[in-house]
Design a protein around this motif. Structure first.
Motif, short mmCIF file in Angstrom:
data_model
loop_
_atom_site.label_atom_id
_atom_site.label_comp_id
_atom_site.label_asym_id
_atom_site.label_seq_id
_atom_site.Cartn_x
_atom_site.Cartn_y
_atom_site.Cartn_z
N ILE A 1 5.57 15.33 -3.70
CA ILE A 1 4.98 16.67 -3.60
C ILE A 1 3.58 16.48 -3.02
CG2 ILE A 1 4.12 18.63 -4.95
CD1 ILE A 1 6.50 18.31 -6.80
N SER A 2 3.33 17.09 -1.87
CA SER A 2 2.07 16.81 -1.16
C SER A 2 0.91 17.50 -1.86
CB SER A 2 2.17 17.29 0.28
OG SER A 2 2.10 18.71 0.29
N TYR A 3 -0.31 17.09 -1.51
CA TYR A 3 -1.46 17.64 -2.23
C TYR A 3 -1.58 19.14 -2.07
CZ TYR A 3 -4.38 17.81 1.99
OH TYR A 3 -4.89 18.09 3.22
N ALA A 4 -1.16 19.64 -0.89
CA ALA A 4 -1.27 21.09 -0.66
C ALA A 4 -0.35 21.87 -1.62
CB ALA A 4 -0.92 21.40 0.79
N LEU B 1 0.87 -1.17 0.00
CA LEU B 1 0.00 0.00 0.00
C LEU B 1 0.91 1.22 0.00
CD1 LEU B 1 -2.65 -0.81 2.77
CD2 LEU B 1 -2.91 -1.06 0.30
N ALA B 2 0.38 2.35 -0.45
CA ALA B 2 1.17 3.57 -0.52
C ALA B 2 0.66 4.57 0.51
CB ALA B 2 1.07 4.18 -1.92
N ALA B 3 1.56 5.05 1.34
CA ALA B 3 1.17 6.07 2.31
C ALA B 3 1.08 7.42 1.61
CB ALA B 3 2.19 6.15 3.44
N HIS C 1 2.35 11.05 -8.17
CA HIS C 1 0.90 11.29 -8.22
C HIS C 1 0.68 12.79 -8.39
CE1 HIS C 1 -3.21 11.71 -6.78
NE2 HIS C 1 -3.37 10.45 -7.13
N LEU C 2 0.00 13.17 -9.48
CA LEU C 2 -0.09 14.60 -9.80
C LEU C 2 -1.29 15.31 -9.19
CD1 LEU C 2 2.27 13.97 -11.69
CD2 LEU C 2 1.29 15.61 -13.28
N TRP C 3 -2.09 14.61 -8.37
CA TRP C 3 -3.20 15.29 -7.67
C TRP C 3 -4.13 15.99 -8.64
CZ3 TRP C 3 -3.23 13.55 -2.93
CH2 TRP C 3 -2.04 13.28 -2.26
N ASN C 4 -4.51 15.31 -9.71
CA ASN C 4 -5.34 16.00 -10.69
C ASN C 4 -6.68 16.45 -10.12
OD1 ASN C 4 -5.45 16.90 -13.41
ND2 ASN C 4 -7.09 15.42 -13.74
N LEU D 1 4.37 1.76 1.98
CA LEU D 1 5.47 2.51 1.39
C LEU D 1 5.42 3.99 1.78
CD1 LEU D 1 5.65 0.93 -2.18
CD2 LEU D 1 6.75 0.20 -0.06
N HIS D 2 6.59 4.51 2.01
CA HIS D 2 6.79 5.90 2.47
C HIS D 2 6.15 6.90 1.50
CE1 HIS D 2 8.97 9.55 3.54
NE2 HIS D 2 9.26 8.97 4.69
N PRO D 3 5.60 8.00 1.99
CA PRO D 3 4.97 9.00 1.11
C PRO D 3 5.88 9.48 -0.03
CG PRO D 3 4.47 9.53 3.39
CD PRO D 3 5.40 8.35 3.42
N GLN D 4 7.21 9.47 0.20
CA GLN D 4 8.13 9.87 -0.86
C GLN D 4 8.03 9.00 -2.12
OE1 GLN D 4 10.45 12.30 -1.45
NE2 GLN D 4 9.72 13.35 0.39
N ARG D 5 7.57 7.75 -1.98
CA ARG D 5 7.56 6.83 -3.14
C ARG D 5 6.61 7.30 -4.24
NH1 ARG D 5 11.98 5.41 -1.11
NH2 ARG D 5 11.83 4.16 0.79
#
Ligand SMILES: *[C@@H]1O[C@H](CO)[C@@H](O)[C@H](O)[C@H]1NC(C)=O
Ligand SMILES: *[C@@H]1O[C@H](CO)[C@@H](O)[C@H](O)[C@H]1NC(C)=O
Ligand SMILES: *[C@@H]1O[C@H](CO)[C@@H](O)[C@H](O)[C@H]1NC(C)=O
Ligand SMILES: *[C@@H]1O[C@H](CO)[C@@H](O)[C@H](O)[C@H]1NC(C)=O
Ligand SMILES: *[C@@H]1O[C@H](CO)[C@@H](O)[C@H](O)[C@H]1NC(C)=O
Length: 341
Positions: A264-267, A183-185, A289-292, A256-260
């Motif tokens: 770039i965070s959603y904010a 899973l991805a954090a 993940h580009l947060w479309n 998996l760590h958020p860096q994976r």
């Protein structure tokens, strides 16, 4: 049950084969000199190994945005030995698109050797899973977030049945994910459902599907999505905060760590659409993940803008870059869909 599974798999493959022939004329059903995974047995064998990369389009839309095309193309470039599937609700077996009516993105993708465009038939996908009774009872036109909820359900069922990696259509792949079960954090102690992978029949996903139905609440966005994954993750693991950039192990899968996937965070999603003095190396990431979903203002990728996202396209999805991007004069808004939140 195994028999039934095999049967529905062969039906899907049969449809796929017929469809590929009608739609792209590159069918391996008739041209045995194509690479082995393009033949029906080859595709079945690879699906059977649980190693496909899966994208979903749960709307009936047949036009793909440049971002969807880039996501699929970049995965095809990173996972050259694996089938990359785009399952589309708008495709079905009776379909006979003349090649000239296809969108540029669809013809671009269908020409890539390891990309397969397949019909998404939810009813048969949910058969033999806890989601089937939910699906047959629900009135989808009364549902507020149906495109999202049906996408949440379909990804669980597909990866449970066939295994592989699910990705949202706004995820650009940059290097292979070295994990089978993960899973991805999105942040510490919170899982996303925008990327995950499991070998077939992993009980984690079965439990997710059961909980999906038991705790179904159509009014809360994400309740059947990231929140569901996080709820079940807490049942399986005692979650700690991440230390530095290392992943967590949880029984027989990884968190998996958020860096994976979310360096770039959603904010900060707009950073993708800006030019950087020094671009990040993304050395700790497998995909971006580009947060479309955040992109309500419809920022587009513009050729010649030297934004981070333009440079990612150029590097990771050169065909989409070449054929689908607008020049600086003609920016129009990008499309947003449930597969790319
Ligand atoms: C195929 O899809 C079209 C458009 O979504 C729909 O109108 C039609 O009923 C479908 N046909 C079958 C056989 O499912
Ligand atoms: C596609 O080609 C057919 C036959 O050449 C033609 O009749 C039809 O109008 C074309 N459709 C489009 C959308 O261009
Ligand atoms: C499904 O929901 C729609 C919209 O709320 C409603 O108009 C329709 O009557 C419902 N259909 C059934 C079979 O309940
Ligand atoms: C993972 O662990 C669960 C629970 O112990 C087990 O049922 C399942 O078979 C394991 N799966 C794999 C792929 O090791
Ligand atoms: C990223 O990885 C490349 C190749 O492994 C290396 O040359 C580069 O120094 C790394 N950059 C950072 C910021 O770690």
């Amino acid at each position: 049950m195994l028999m039934k599974l095999q049967l529905s798999l062969s039906v899907i493959l049969l449809l796929a084969c017929g469809f590929l022939y009608q739609f792209t004329q590159k069918s391996s059903c008739l041209f045995p000199h194509l690479p082995p995974y393009k033949s029906q047995q080859g595709l079945e064998a690879l699906l059977g190994h649980g190693r496909s990369i899966v994208f979903l389009e749960t709307s009936e839309r047949m036009e793909l945005s440049p971002l969807v095309s880039c996501a699929v193309e970049s995965a095809a470039n990173v996972y050259t030995e694996q089938p990359v599937l785009l399952l589309m609700k708008g495709l079905n077996n009776s379909m006979q698109l003349p090649p000239n009516s296809t969108s540029p993105a669809l013809s671009l993708l269908s020409a890539i050797d390891n990309v397969f465009l397949l019909p998404l038939d939810m009813k048969s996908l949910f058969e033999d899973t806890p989601l089937f009774s939910w699906y047959t009872q629900i009135n989808s036109s009364a549902e507020r977030y149906w495109l999202h909820v049906s996408s949440d359900a379909s990804r669980l069922a597909f990866i449970w049945k066939y295994g592989g990696v699910y990705m949202d259509t706004d995820v650009i792949s940059i290097r292979p994910i070295p994990e089978d079960n993960f899973l991805a954090a999105q942040t510490s102690q919170f899982s996303s459902n925008g990327v995950f992978g499991f070998l077939p029949h992993h009980p984690f996903l079965w439990q997710c599907m059961e909980n999906f139905v038991e705790n179904y609440n159509s009014d809360i966005w994400g309740h059947q999505g990231p929140e569901l994954m996080t709820r079940i993750l807490r049942v399986w693991c005692k979650l700690r905060d991440f230390q530095e950039v290392s992943d967590l192990k949880c029984l027989n899968f990884s968190f998996l760590h958020p860096q994976r996937f979310y360096p770039i965070s959603y904010a900060a999603w707009r950073r993708y659409y800006e030019a950087w003095d020094t671009e990040p190396s993304f050395n700790d990431s497998y995909a971006l993940h580009l947060w479309n979903y955040m992109n309500q203002e419809g920022r587009a990728v513009v050729r010649g803008s030297n934004t981070l996202v333009e440079n990612l396209y150029r590097k990771h999805c050169p065909k989409s870059y070449r054929d689908l991007l607008q020049g600086p004069e003609s920016s129009v808004t990008g499309e947003r869909g449930p597969g790319n939140k």
